[in-house]
Design a protein around this motif. Structure first.
Motif, PDB file in Angstrom:
ATOM      1  N   ARG A   1       0.800  -1.222   0.000  1.00  0.00           N
ATOM      2  CA  ARG A   1       0.000   0.000   0.000  1.00  0.00           C
ATOM      3  C   ARG A   1       0.832   1.270   0.000  1.00  0.00           C
ATOM      4  N   HIS A   2       2.037   1.183   0.562  1.00  0.00           N
ATOM      5  CA  HIS A   2       2.822   2.406   0.749  1.00  0.00           C
ATOM      6  C   HIS A   2       4.039   2.425  -0.192  1.00  0.00           C
ATOM      7  N   PRO A   3       4.361   3.577  -0.756  1.00  0.00           N
ATOM      8  CA  PRO A   3       5.525   3.638  -1.662  1.00  0.00           C
ATOM      9  C   PRO A   3       6.822   3.188  -0.989  1.00  0.00           C
ATOM     10  N   TYR A   4       6.957   3.433   0.336  1.00  0.00           N
ATOM     11  CA  TYR A   4       8.201   3.015   1.002  1.00  0.00           C
ATOM     12  C   TYR A   4       8.280   1.493   1.098  1.00  0.00           C
TER      13      TYR A   4
ATOM     14  N   GLY B   1       4.526  17.558   6.955  1.00  0.00           N
ATOM     15  CA  GLY B   1       3.662  16.675   6.184  1.00  0.00           C
ATOM     16  C   GLY B   1       4.097  15.238   6.302  1.00  0.00           C
ATOM     17  N   CYS B   2       4.056  14.499   5.210  1.00  0.00           N
ATOM     18  CA  CYS B   2       4.454  13.094   5.218  1.00  0.00           C
ATOM     19  C   CYS B   2       5.969  12.985   5.337  1.00  0.00           C
ATOM     20  N   SER B   3       6.431  12.186   6.281  1.00  0.00           N
ATOM     21  CA  SER B   3       7.876  12.134   6.508  1.00  0.00           C
ATOM     22  C   SER B   3       8.612  11.442   5.366  1.00  0.00           C
ATOM     23  N   PHE B   4       7.892  10.722   4.520  1.00  0.00           N
ATOM     24  CA  PHE B   4       8.545  10.039   3.399  1.00  0.00           C
ATOM     25  C   PHE B   4       8.602  10.940   2.161  1.00  0.00           C
ATOM     26  N   GLN B   5       7.936  12.088   2.245  1.00  0.00           N
ATOM     27  CA  GLN B   5       7.768  12.948   1.075  1.00  0.00           C
ATOM     28  C   GLN B   5       9.059  13.308   0.324  1.00  0.00           C
ATOM     29  N   PRO B   6      10.187  13.629   1.027  1.00  0.00           N
ATOM     30  CA  PRO B   6      11.396  13.983   0.256  1.00  0.00           C
ATOM     31  C   PRO B   6      11.890  12.859  -0.653  1.00  0.00           C
ATOM     32  N   ARG B   7      11.544  11.608  -0.360  1.00  0.00           N
ATOM     33  CA  ARG B   7      12.057  10.495  -1.145  1.00  0.00           C
ATOM     34  C   ARG B   7      10.962   9.837  -1.976  1.00  0.00           C
ATOM     35  N   CYS B   8       9.738  10.338  -1.885  1.00  0.00           N
ATOM     36  CA  CYS B   8       8.625   9.621  -2.478  1.00  0.00           C
ATOM     37  C   CYS B   8       8.455   9.944  -3.959  1.00  0.00           C
ATOM     38  N   PRO B   9       8.397   8.920  -4.808  1.00  0.00           N
ATOM     39  CA  PRO B   9       8.210   9.159  -6.240  1.00  0.00           C
ATOM     40  C   PRO B   9       6.806   9.693  -6.568  1.00  0.00           C
ATOM     41  N   ARG B  10       5.873   9.471  -5.644  1.00  0.00           N
ATOM     42  CA  ARG B  10       4.503   9.869  -5.937  1.00  0.00           C
ATOM     43  C   ARG B  10       4.094  11.157  -5.230  1.00  0.00           C
ATOM     44  N   ALA B  11       5.049  11.803  -4.562  1.00  0.00           N
ATOM     45  CA  ALA B  11       4.706  12.959  -3.742  1.00  0.00           C
ATOM     46  C   ALA B  11       3.996  14.039  -4.547  1.00  0.00           C
ATOM     47  N   ALA B  12       2.980  14.644  -3.930  1.00  0.00           N
ATOM     48  CA  ALA B  12       2.263  15.754  -4.555  1.00  0.00           C
ATOM     49  C   ALA B  12       2.152  16.871  -3.538  1.00  0.00           C
TER      50      ALA B  12
ATOM     51  N   GLU C   1      -0.190  18.049  -1.744  1.00  0.00           N
ATOM     52  CA  GLU C   1      -0.910  17.662  -0.531  1.00  0.00           C
ATOM     53  C   GLU C   1       0.030  17.048   0.505  1.00  0.00           C
ATOM     54  N   CYS C   2       1.019  16.276   0.039  1.00  0.00           N
ATOM     55  CA  CYS C   2       1.900  15.502   0.921  1.00  0.00           C
ATOM     56  C   CYS C   2       2.723  16.383   1.848  1.00  0.00           C
ATOM     57  N   ALA C   3       3.133  17.576   1.366  1.00  0.00           N
ATOM     58  CA  ALA C   3       3.950  18.451   2.187  1.00  0.00           C
ATOM     59  C   ALA C   3       3.103  19.200   3.207  1.00  0.00           C
TER      60      ALA C   3
ATOM     61  N   GLU D   1       0.191  15.583   7.435  1.00  0.00           N
ATOM     62  CA  GLU D   1       0.694  14.244   7.697  1.00  0.00           C
ATOM     63  C   GLU D   1      -0.435  13.269   7.394  1.00  0.00           C
ATOM     64  N   PRO D   2      -0.175  12.221   6.602  1.00  0.00           N
ATOM     65  CA  PRO D   2      -1.273  11.310   6.293  1.00  0.00           C
ATOM     66  C   PRO D   2      -1.686  10.515   7.525  1.00  0.00           C
ATOM     67  N   PRO D   3      -2.968  10.482   7.846  1.00  0.00           N
ATOM     68  CA  PRO D   3      -3.426   9.704   9.002  1.00  0.00           C
ATOM     69  C   PRO D   3      -3.460   8.222   8.659  1.00  0.00           C
TER      70      PRO D   3
ATOM     71  N   ARG E   1      -0.362   4.685   5.876  1.00  0.00           N
ATOM     72  CA  ARG E   1      -0.333   6.131   6.112  1.00  0.00           C
ATOM     73  C   ARG E   1       0.179   6.785   4.839  1.00  0.00           C
ATOM     74  N   CYS E   2      -0.730   7.022   3.912  1.00  0.00           N
ATOM     75  CA  CYS E   2      -0.344   7.689   2.665  1.00  0.00           C
ATOM     76  C   CYS E   2      -1.610   8.288   2.073  1.00  0.00           C
ATOM     77  N   HIS E   3      -1.508   9.548   1.625  1.00  0.00           N
ATOM     78  CA  HIS E   3      -2.691  10.210   1.063  1.00  0.00           C
ATOM     79  C   HIS E   3      -3.171   9.522  -0.204  1.00  0.00           C
ATOM     80  N   TYR E   4      -2.254   8.954  -0.948  1.00  0.00           N
ATOM     81  CA  TYR E   4      -2.616   8.508  -2.291  1.00  0.00           C
ATOM     82  C   TYR E   4      -2.689   7.000  -2.455  1.00  0.00           C
ATOM     83  N   ALA E   5      -2.529   6.285  -1.350  1.00  0.00           N
ATOM     84  CA  ALA E   5      -2.591   4.824  -1.474  1.00  0.00           C
ATOM     85  C   ALA E   5      -4.002   4.389  -1.833  1.00  0.00           C
TER      86      ALA E   5
HETATM   87  S1  SF4 Z   1       1.619  10.729   1.528  1.00  0.00           S
HETATM   88 FE1  SF4 Z   1       2.005   8.990   0.261  1.00  0.00          FE
HETATM   89  S2  SF4 Z   1       2.344   9.839  -1.733  1.00  0.00           S
HETATM   90 FE2  SF4 Z   1       2.517  11.494  -0.321  1.00  0.00          FE
HETATM   91  S3  SF4 Z   1       4.683  11.600   0.133  1.00  0.00           S
HETATM   92 FE3  SF4 Z   1       3.769  10.348   1.690  1.00  0.00          FE
HETATM   93  S4  SF4 Z   1       3.994   8.342   0.923  1.00  0.00           S
HETATM   94 FE4  SF4 Z   1       4.335   9.662  -0.814  1.00  0.00          FE
END
Ligand code: SF4
Lengths: 330, 307
Positions: free
Chosen positions: B240-243, B272-283, B285-287, B290-292, B302-306
């Protein structure tokens, strides 16, 4: 247990001891030769004016002082090897019997101080370590740091002033009451005279063990195995007895044995302050009055004493610590 | 009902910077995991990311300067520090990673017996040693005399003799060869099959996948996904999660595709999302937020776009 290893270890230590003692004898002997004290004058003392030159020469000859230093040394050394330490000039008795008597008194003093300071110091260290950063810990630390920088003679004088002069609870000095015959002196008398010097020595000896034990215990409490013990539900005194005690008592014991030199040094000063007739006082007297045989005897004896302390400390580790006892060897 | 349930757990350490300015360093934040009886949950994250603190928090053995928030429940009952103290070693057991967790001056047999809660500790210790093929002579040894394999079996024994229903293993398979790894993982499978709840905290995702029923992926102080072990398959599209997907694809057998960048050393460094600096799908919204955590396809993410 690997007794062979212990034997090899002991043999090595004895060899070290022999070389050390030889070097020590040489050094002290020639240092004494260089000292400005004239043994004959020191021997005769105040009667010097009544002693003519021929008499002086005869005294010097009697003690062998007219021979060249190397010959004197060899003469003395060969006698020592045979177990004859010569005769004390001050006491006019064999050096060994003087040392034996004085050392007995000192041993009493040092032994009591050693035990007391070890027990109290260890307990204080454990309390401070277990209650780290609380007011108890800060008090103990403060006490130890203050003591660590207190000179023995100063504390001795203080104790003497307060307990002997002001309060009058204890005698001002000496090992036995003045004016009594030897057989009239009771054990109670001796103990009564011992209290203040022992107090002085142990109050000072506490600091080292306490601080060392505190540090060790803090390390142990932060260790993986204590964390795991806590994870298994152990806490408080149970945890201390199971994992803390055995891991801190060995370093404390070792330190206590290895500190024989400080103990002896402290005793020399304390005995001076309290006019306690022990080995420490004897060494000062022998030095001041140029009693070469006695001084050398005491030096040898005290070196042996300190060395045995260190030896016991080393052996303790080898016999008690399983990592060394059952490990790859000594 | 899960045996052990951790909700919204945060762990922070008080730090004093120059002068007396107090700063809080958050190492775990908003973490959710649960484990049921008969189940192995693996918590997988890179080394040094603070996963061990999760184990210490559950057992209540965090250092004094740690501050804890959130709830930990054992069989539905919320654990207080006092309750944790009662349950430690009785219902909750830890399997540590190395021989340094054994008292160096105590024979290992005695250490295992001290962990036993039954009426006859000696019999319990001997029985478990026999089951793990530890010769009777081992009980007389000191920790430094144990081989790596013996040490691992002794550590596992402490958990078994305690009879605890929750076993938390902290990095129990450090650098093991294939045979040792199989053996160790087998110990935990056995415990789970006997009805215990096992939490396996590890950095080794391959080892985790061989034995775990579910995998919680730990990143920057929180679990970003909880997935079934079967979800780690093929190219990772069931994840579910890009990481988690990146972690899966970085394995040698899946093409060794590395993920650029570093994991932040503690929480709240990134907005925002702590994975955002490395995420290929970041948009955008992510910054911002924080995704609940939300439930998705029988897992958590925990990802907005999963989707
Ligand atoms: S919320 Fe999801 S899509 Fe956005 S940066 Fe985090 S992991 Fe990537």
């Amino acid at each position: 247990m690997q007794w062979r290893n212990v034997t090899v270890f002991l043999a090595g230590k004895c060899l070290r001891m022999a070389t050390l003692l030889t070097a020590l004898c040489l050094l002290s002997f020639f240092l004494l030769r260089l000292s400005p004290i004239d043994p004959v004058q020191a021997y005769v003392g105040a009667d010097m004016l009544q002693v003519g030159p021929e008499q002086r020469a005869r005294i010097a000859e009697y003690w062998g002082l007219d021979k060249p230093p190397v010959e004197q040394f060899l003469h003395w050394a060969s006698a020592v090897v045979r177990g004859d330490f010569g005769t004390s000039m001050i006491f006019r008795r064999p050096v060994l019997s003087v040392i034996g008597e004085r050392f007995g008194a000192s041993l009493f003093l040092m032994g009591a101080a050693w035990l007391l300071s070890g027990l109290v110091g260890f307990t204080l260290g454990v309390i401070a370590g277990m209650r780290r950063d609380t007011w108890v810990d800060r008090m103990i630390k403060w006490y130890c740091c203050t003591l660590a920088s207190t000179p023995t003679f100063w504390l001795g004088l203080l104790v003497l002033t307060v307990f002997a002069v002001w309060l009058g609870w204890f005698p001002v000095g000496m090992g036995v009451p003045a004016g009594l015959l030897a057989h009239e002196v009771t054990l109670g008398d001796r103990l009564h005279h011992l209290v203040l010097p022992v107090l002085t020595l142990s109050v000072l000896g506490v600091a080292n063990v306490a601080l060392h034990t505190r540090e060790k215990l803090i390390d142990v409490l932060a260790s993986d195995y204590v964390l795991f013990a806590r994870a298994r539900g152990e806490a408080g005194m149970t945890l201390f007895w199971r994992h803390g005690f055995r891991n801190v008592v060995l370093p404390a014991l070792t330190l206590q044995f290895a500190s024989f030199s400080e103990l002896f040094g402290g005793a020399v000063l304390a005995e001076q302050v309290f006019s306690y007739p022990g080995l420490g006082q004897t060494i000062v007297e022998a030095g001041l009055r140029g009693d070469v045989p006695l001084l050398l005897g005491v030096v040898l004896f005290s070196a042996l004493f300190v060395f045995s302390g260190n030896l016991i400390a080393d052996l303790l580790y080898r016999i008690v610590d399983p990592r060394i006892r059952e490990g790859a060897g000594v | 009902m899960p045996v052990l349930e951790v909700n919204d757990l945060s762990v922070a350490f008080a730090q004093y910077e120059s002068g007396l300015r107090r700063k809080e360093l958050t190492v775990i934040s908003g973490l959710n995991v649960s484990v049921g009886s008969g189940e192995i949950l693996a918590v997988v994250g890179s080394s040094g990311s603070g996963k061990s603190l999760l184990a210490h928090a559950i057992l209540g053995i965090l250092p004094g300067n740690a501050r804890l928030a959130g709830t930990i429940r054992y069989r539905g009952e919320t654990l207080t520090p006092a309750r944790q103290a009662e349950l430690r070693g009785a219902e909750l057991a830890l399997v540590p990673q190395a021989v340094t967790f054994l008292d160096p001056l105590m024979r290992v047999g005695r250490q295992v017996r001290l962990a036993a809660r039954g009426s006859d500790p000696t019999a319990a210790q001997r029985a478990v040693f026999a089951r793990y093929n530890l010769p009777p002579a081992v009980e007389k040894l000191y920790p430094f005399e144990l081989s790596g394999g013996m040490a691992r079996r002794v550590l596992v024994s402490t958990a078994v003799v305690s009879g605890a229903q929750v076993v938390i293993a902290d990095e129990p398979t450090p650098g093991l060869d294939e045979a040792a790894l199989r053996e160790t993982l087998g110990f935990f499978r056995e415990m789970a099959d006997a009805g215990r709840a096992v939490m396996l905290i590890t950095h080794d995702i391959e080892a985790a996948l061989r034995v775990a029923d579910r995998i919680a992926v730990f990143y920057a102080g929180t679990t970003i996904e909880v997935a079934r072990a079967e979800d780690f398959a093929d190219t990772g599209e069931s994840l579910r999660h890009p990481y988690s997907q990146a972690l899966w694809r970085a394995l040698p057998r899946n093409g060794f595709i590395p993920l650029a960048g570093f994991q932040p050393a503690n929480c709240n460094l990134v907005a925002g999302c702590s994975f955002q600096p490395r995420c290929p799908r970041a948009a955008t919204e992510c910054a911002k937020a924080e995704p609940p955590p939300r439930v998705l396809r029988g897992g958590m993410v925990r990802c907005h776009y999963a989707s």
